[in-house]
Design a protein around this motif. Structure first.
Motif, mmCIF file in Angstrom:
data_model
loop_
_atom_site.group_PDB
_atom_site.id
_atom_site.type_symbol
_atom_site.label_atom_id
_atom_site.label_comp_id
_atom_site.label_asym_id
_atom_site.label_seq_id
_atom_site.Cartn_x
_atom_site.Cartn_y
_atom_site.Cartn_z
ATOM 1 N N ILE B 25 32.062 23.664 51.263
ATOM 2 C CA ILE B 25 31.666 23.988 49.934
ATOM 3 C C ILE B 25 31.512 25.307 49.722
ATOM 4 C CG2 ILE B 25 29.346 23.733 48.564
ATOM 5 C CD1 ILE B 25 29.224 20.984 49.911
ATOM 6 N N GLY B 26 30.964 25.986 50.880
ATOM 7 C CA GLY B 26 30.918 27.660 50.636
ATOM 8 C C GLY B 26 32.115 28.276 50.150
ATOM 9 N N ASP B 27 33.420 27.888 50.823
ATOM 10 C CA ASP B 27 34.658 28.267 50.541
ATOM 11 C C ASP B 27 35.162 28.073 49.017
ATOM 12 O OD1 ASP B 27 35.215 29.241 52.984
ATOM 13 O OD2 ASP B 27 36.412 27.893 53.552
ATOM 14 N N TYR B 28 34.523 26.910 48.463
ATOM 15 C CA TYR B 28 34.702 26.498 47.088
ATOM 16 C C TYR B 28 34.017 27.394 46.400
ATOM 17 C CZ TYR B 28 35.372 22.910 43.445
ATOM 18 O OH TYR B 28 35.815 22.503 42.354
ATOM 19 N N LEU B 29 32.806 27.517 46.477
ATOM 20 C CA LEU B 29 31.870 28.444 45.701
ATOM 21 C C LEU B 29 32.502 29.976 45.746
ATOM 22 C CD1 LEU B 29 28.353 26.926 46.329
ATOM 23 C CD2 LEU B 29 29.933 26.726 44.520
ATOM 24 N N ARG B 30 32.906 30.343 47.041
ATOM 25 C CA ARG B 30 33.186 31.753 47.065
ATOM 26 C C ARG B 30 34.639 31.953 46.248
ATOM 27 N NH1 ARG B 30 34.621 31.629 52.075
ATOM 28 N NH2 ARG B 30 32.334 31.771 52.824
ATOM 29 N N ALA B 31 35.493 30.953 46.181
ATOM 30 C CA ALA B 31 36.648 31.190 45.431
ATOM 31 C C ALA B 31 36.505 31.022 44.088
ATOM 32 C CB ALA B 31 37.524 29.932 45.927
ATOM 33 N N ILE B 32 35.719 30.274 43.559
ATOM 34 C CA ILE B 32 34.981 30.359 42.100
ATOM 35 C C ILE B 32 34.385 31.848 42.022
ATOM 36 C CG2 ILE B 32 33.522 29.392 40.452
ATOM 37 C CD1 ILE B 32 33.657 26.670 41.814
ATOM 38 N N GLY B 33 33.719 32.342 42.604
ATOM 39 C CA GLY B 33 33.064 33.790 42.559
ATOM 40 C C GLY B 33 34.158 34.904 42.524
ATOM 41 N N ALA B 34 35.161 34.607 43.314
ATOM 42 C CA ALA B 34 36.099 35.516 43.279
ATOM 43 C C ALA B 34 37.060 35.675 42.004
ATOM 44 C CB ALA B 34 37.057 35.275 44.666
ATOM 45 N N ILE B 35 37.285 34.417 41.432
ATOM 46 C CA ILE B 35 37.925 34.135 40.186
ATOM 47 C C ILE B 35 37.399 34.781 39.230
ATOM 48 C CG2 ILE B 35 39.183 32.876 38.673
ATOM 49 C CD1 ILE B 35 39.629 30.876 41.069
ATOM 50 N N VAL B 36 35.943 34.535 38.953
ATOM 51 C CA VAL B 36 35.099 34.990 37.904
ATOM 52 C C VAL B 36 34.986 36.569 38.098
ATOM 53 C CG1 VAL B 36 32.888 35.079 37.027
ATOM 54 C CG2 VAL B 36 33.802 33.014 37.660
ATOM 55 N N ALA B 37 34.810 37.140 39.325
ATOM 56 C CA ALA B 37 34.782 38.482 39.611
ATOM 57 C C ALA B 37 35.678 39.179 39.103
ATOM 58 C CB ALA B 37 34.160 38.783 40.920
ATOM 59 N N LYS B 38 36.901 38.527 39.654
ATOM 60 C CA LYS B 38 38.201 39.246 39.401
ATOM 61 C C LYS B 38 38.630 39.464 37.757
ATOM 62 C CE LYS B 38 41.773 36.964 39.112
ATOM 63 N NZ LYS B 38 42.108 36.251 37.801
ATOM 64 N N ASP B 39 38.450 38.251 37.150
ATOM 65 C CA ASP B 39 38.571 38.374 35.592
ATOM 66 C C ASP B 39 37.561 39.361 35.090
ATOM 67 O OD1 ASP B 39 40.382 36.536 35.825
ATOM 68 O OD2 ASP B 39 39.398 34.741 34.944
ATOM 69 N N LEU B 40 36.394 39.412 35.342
ATOM 70 C CA LEU B 40 35.517 40.254 34.672
ATOM 71 C C LEU B 40 35.912 41.808 35.067
ATOM 72 C CD1 LEU B 40 32.014 38.591 35.441
ATOM 73 C CD2 LEU B 40 33.333 38.663 33.486
ATOM 74 N N ALA B 41 36.139 42.001 36.234
ATOM 75 C CA ALA B 41 36.526 43.219 36.766
ATOM 76 C C ALA B 41 37.951 43.765 35.866
ATOM 77 C CB ALA B 41 36.836 43.301 38.455
ATOM 78 N N ALA B 42 38.910 43.035 36.139
ATOM 79 C CA ALA B 42 40.145 43.282 35.210
ATOM 80 C C ALA B 42 39.611 43.302 33.713
ATOM 81 C CB ALA B 42 41.061 42.120 35.347
ATOM 82 N N GLU B 43 38.772 42.718 33.244
ATOM 83 C CA GLU B 43 38.537 42.521 31.468
ATOM 84 C C GLU B 43 37.636 43.886 31.312
ATOM 85 O OE1 GLU B 43 40.033 41.094 29.370
ATOM 86 O OE2 GLU B 43 38.789 41.832 27.525
ATOM 87 N N LEU B 44 36.748 44.337 32.115
ATOM 88 C CA LEU B 44 36.182 45.518 31.934
ATOM 89 C C LEU B 44 37.135 46.768 31.941
ATOM 90 C CD1 LEU B 44 32.858 45.223 34.267
ATOM 91 C CD2 LEU B 44 32.937 45.453 31.697
ATOM 92 N N ARG B 45 38.081 46.825 32.648
ATOM 93 C CA ARG B 45 38.995 47.871 32.598
ATOM 94 C C ARG B 45 39.809 47.721 31.257
ATOM 95 N NH1 ARG B 45 39.722 47.813 38.548
ATOM 96 N NH2 ARG B 45 37.997 49.217 39.106
#
Lengths: 232, 255
Positions: B25-45
């Protein structure tokens, strides 16, 4: 380490793979040659768990596909002609993202190590969109080896590289192979295949038409053998 | 140059290099968080998605404002409809781009190669889409309030917008994953999405309209009596499509 038996893949009425038999032992470096449309990329996509086989058996790192795809993905590194990177992120941010996706507990150490290995440590904070094609491909290899996979799949990794960048990539490929990883690489380049791989297979019309260790291949006659394999 | 592979230690090494399998479950949530953070970081740029969605939605609101020269009564009656047309059109634009950018860069394969349940990819992309739509809504609501002279700053309306946005992003992310594999993907998403989203849009418009009319004292009964059915329908729609996506995303995302 990689086994396919009677592997068939169809897209609608089109039968791309018609019974591929391939057995690659642990630590082998196999180059897969073949003309456009032979099914090389389709085969690699099946092995990479990105596409399901229509018929036949596929085993990777001791696990059956597609039933144990998750377990296989943990042991698999894939480099294709697309670098699978995000241009708006830095090299380090790209690797950090993949480290989180793979659940690496030692992410920062691994990121520093792989960037050093592919010679991009000094560019780690630069946006990937500012990288040349060759640098992006080296970073793609860093991404692929980040989680220390046992099996590496390279799908025409030299596509679009100039001579210098291709030579540099060859060096990185040799290093990857020297670590004992099992490597399957598709390419159109006969000379490069002979220079890098320990075994050559040729895929033609959806079947393996030629499969020999490099030691049994005479370099000067290989082009003729290749023509025979794809036209015979 | 590359560190040697320790023969026979790779499998054992998995445990040190890769997180404990028990913490799935931790891995699952970590993956979701990673995708969200990646999308936000890329969009901010790049600001590629947000700017497109914002400009488009501002234009839609402006065009409706000038096209419909209405008195106050008529404005109150059409406001909810105009608001949701703006949100859904802008949302469709973002949903289309969000997945097609992954496909065009080839990075969709990178996500699919990760050893996580593929539904985590859905939730990661969907949460990113909800955030992008929410940013647009935060800008559009005050602009709409000024242009239409109707205050949208009402807690119940925010709840309706949140539920509608969640449902639209859920079904939109699911269908855009299907559309992205087609040749005419730019037109395919609206063709697939709008019919499926009709119950959601009707419920969102009716609930929003109920909130606005209730505030103006134009409804019979309490606010909940007016909008309760529609809010329940929104919740049911959200739950159904999140569950459907969780179950079928693995099959949809594969070739």
């Amino acid at each position: 380490m990689i086994e396919t038996h009677s592997l068939v893949k169809t897209f609608g009425l089109l039968r791309v793979l018609r019974g591929v038999e391939l057995d690659i032992a642990e630590g082998e470096f196999v180059a897969l040659l073949g003309p456009n449309g032979a099914g090389k990329t389709t085969l690699l996509r099946i092995l990479a768990t990105l596409s399901r086989p229509t018929l036949g058996r596929v085993r990777l790192a001791g696990h059956d596909l597609p039933a144990r795809a998750d377990a296989i993905r943990r042991r698999l590194g894939v480099v294709s002609h697309h670098p699978l990177l995000y241009g708006d992120l830095t090299a380090e941010e790209n690797l950090r993202f993949y480290a989180r996706m793979y659940g690496l507990t030692n992410a920062e150490r691994r990121i520093a190590a792989v960037l050093e290995q592919v010679g991009l440590a000094k560019r780690r904070r630069d946006l990937v969109r500012t990288f040349s094609r060759g640098m992006q491909q080296r970073l793609a290899i860093a991404r692929a080896i980040l989680h220390e996979p046992e099996v590496m799949l390279f799908d025409e990794p030299h596509t679009g590289l100039d001579q210098d960048a291709a030579a540099m990539l060859d060096g990185v490929l040799r290093d990857v192979a020297a670590t004992g990883r099992t490597v399957l690489m598709t390419t159109h380049d006969l000379r490069r295949a002979l220079a890098l791989a320990g075994r050559i297979a040729i895929l033609s019309r959806g079947v393996i038409a030629f499969d020999k260790p490099k030691a049994q291949i005479e370099a000067t006659r290989f082009a003729a053998e290749y023509d025979r394999a794809i036209n015979g | 140059m590359v560190e040697p592979k320790a023969q026979g230690s790779r499998r054992a090494g998995d445990q040190s290099a890769i997180g404990n399998p028990q913490s799935a479950i931790g891995d699952y949530l970590r993956a979701i968080g990673a995708i969200v953070a990646k999308d936000l970081a890329a969009e901010l740029r790049s600001k590629e998605l947000i700017s497109t969605m914002l400009v488009f939605s501002l234009l839609v609101v402006l065009i409706f404002n000038f096209a419909l020269e209405l008195d106050r009564n008529a404005r109150e009656n059409v406001a909810a409809g105009v608001l949701w047309v703006t949100f859904t059109f802008a949302g469709t634009l973002g949903l289309n781009r969000s997945l097609s950018m992954e496909k065009d860069r080839g990075s969709l394969d990178g996500l699919l190669l990760a050893p996580v349940d593929r539904s985590a990819l859905f939730f990661g992309k969907m949460i990113g889409n909800v955030i992008f739509m929410a940013v647009v809504e935060v800008v559009i609501v005050p602009v709409f309030t000024v242009l239409f002279n109707i205050s949208l700053f009402r807690p119940w309306l925010f709840l309706v917008i949140a539920l509608g946005t969640l449902g639209y992003a859920a079904v939109g992310t699911l269908l855009s994953t299907m559309a992205v594999h087609t040749r005419a993907r730019d037109v395919m998403l609206p063709i697939l999405l709008f019919p499926v989203a009709v119950p959601l849009i009707v419920a969102a418009v009716q609930a929003s309209s109920g909130v606005l009319l209730a505030e103006a004292g134009k409804t019979i009964g309490t606010l909940w009596e007016t909008i309760g059915t529609w809010v329940n329908l929104l919740i049911a729609y959200d739950v159904i499509f999140l569950a459907v996506a969780f179950m079928v995303f693995d099959y949809i995302v594969e070739e």
